[in-house]
Design an enzyme around this catalytic site. Structure first.
Site, mmCIF file in Angstrom:
data_model
loop_
_atom_site.group_PDB
_atom_site.id
_atom_site.type_symbol
_atom_site.label_atom_id
_atom_site.label_comp_id
_atom_site.label_asym_id
_atom_site.label_seq_id
_atom_site.Cartn_x
_atom_site.Cartn_y
_atom_site.Cartn_z
ATOM 1 N N GLY A 21 0.782 -1.064 0.142
ATOM 2 C CA GLY A 21 -0.032 -0.028 -0.016
ATOM 3 C C GLY A 21 0.893 1.136 -0.064
ATOM 4 N N GLN A 58 3.517 9.893 1.099
ATOM 5 C CA GLN A 58 4.808 8.847 0.990
ATOM 6 C C GLN A 58 5.501 9.146 -0.321
ATOM 7 O OE1 GLN A 58 2.735 5.082 2.093
ATOM 8 N NE2 GLN A 58 4.992 4.547 2.846
ATOM 9 N N CYS A 114 6.621 -0.954 6.198
ATOM 10 C CA CYS A 114 6.069 0.179 5.468
ATOM 11 C C CYS A 114 7.113 0.536 4.446
ATOM 12 C CB CYS A 114 5.896 1.363 6.470
ATOM 13 S SG CYS A 114 5.450 2.867 6.094
ATOM 14 N N LEU A 115 7.017 1.072 3.456
ATOM 15 C CA LEU A 115 7.849 1.374 2.425
ATOM 16 C C LEU A 115 8.687 2.689 2.721
ATOM 17 C CD1 LEU A 115 5.765 1.403 -1.141
ATOM 18 C CD2 LEU A 115 7.646 -0.121 -0.302
ATOM 19 N N HIS A 148 -3.220 0.985 8.189
ATOM 20 C CA HIS A 148 -2.097 1.528 8.230
ATOM 21 C C HIS A 148 -2.143 2.997 7.279
ATOM 22 C CE1 HIS A 148 2.501 0.843 7.780
ATOM 23 N NE2 HIS A 148 2.053 1.706 6.682
ATOM 24 N N GLU A 149 -2.749 2.568 5.801
ATOM 25 C CA GLU A 149 -2.914 3.954 5.043
ATOM 26 C C GLU A 149 -3.736 5.001 5.458
ATOM 27 O OE1 GLU A 149 -0.590 3.629 3.101
ATOM 28 O OE2 GLU A 149 -0.370 1.478 3.111
ATOM 29 N N HIS A 182 -1.529 6.773 7.759
ATOM 30 C CA HIS A 182 -0.744 7.923 7.069
ATOM 31 C C HIS A 182 -1.328 9.118 6.725
ATOM 32 C CE1 HIS A 182 3.195 5.689 6.124
ATOM 33 N NE2 HIS A 182 2.591 4.869 5.438
HETATM 34 ZN ZN ZN Z 1 3.315 2.779 5.498
#
Ligand code: ZN
Length: 190
Positions: free
Chosen positions: A52, A57, A111-112, A153-154, A157
């Protein structure tokens, strides 16, 4: 693949970048600019092999996130991966709002923006989320397991909340060196 891949519109912002702490602004009109951003975000997510990605990000503050859990699905064990089979991937959510949460489940999460860091995080097992689609339609879905985790999670963010905020003090101490290096690298990139 690493960030800075040729042809990608955006690089992935990592821990320490101030934009990750910004609260996303609701998208007022779903137009071609928004759809272009969505497609760039999908490209960036796939290039990074992520599950995701949220707008912050890639350095943006529109309330948009994208998810694709299909590589993690296991038809033999739907409860392990826990995806809702009715939900088509990729899932693009504009202005998502989690309306209900139920149950609890702890699993490893990455997480990226925190490369190579995985920590167990407790999340609601099930969520009901409302959002707009890129076709500007209102949509409500119910998701459980991994998809529910990805959605939470998103949405975190989009509220400026990061994986590190979900960690216990002990987890933070255990990866303090990695976090410090990430912050330093992010400062040097500017
Ligand atoms: Zn993340």
């Amino acid at each position: 693949m690493k960030k800075g891949v040729i042809g990608l519109q955006y690089r992935i912002e990592t821990y320490g970048a101030s934009v990750l702490r910004e609260k996303a602004k609701p998208v007022e009109r779903v137009d071609d600019d928004v759809r272009r951003l969505v497609s760039d975000m999908l490209e960036t997510m796939y290039a990074g092999n992520g599950l995701g990605l949220a707008a912050e990000q890639v350095g943006r503050t529109e309330a948009i996130c994208v998810i694709d859990d299909s590589p993690s699905r296991d038809p033999e064990d739907p409860d392990k991966t826990g995806s809702d089979p009715q939900v088509d991937m990729p899932l693009v959510m504009i202005n998502p709002v989690i309306e209900e949460m139920a149950g609890e489940h702890t699993a490893e999460e990455g997480c990226l923006s925190f490369p190579d860091i995985f920590v167990p995080v407790p999340r609601a097992w099930e969520v009901i989320v409302r959002y707009r689609t890129p076709d500007d339609m209102e949509q409500t879905i119910r998701a459980h397991g991994l998809l529910s985790r990805a959605i939470q999670h998103e949405v975190d963010h989009l509220n400026g909340v990061l994986l590190v905020d979900q960690m216990s003090q002990i987890q933070k101490i255990a990866i303090a060196g990695k976090l410090k290096r990430l912050k330093k690298a992010s400062r040097e990139r500017g």
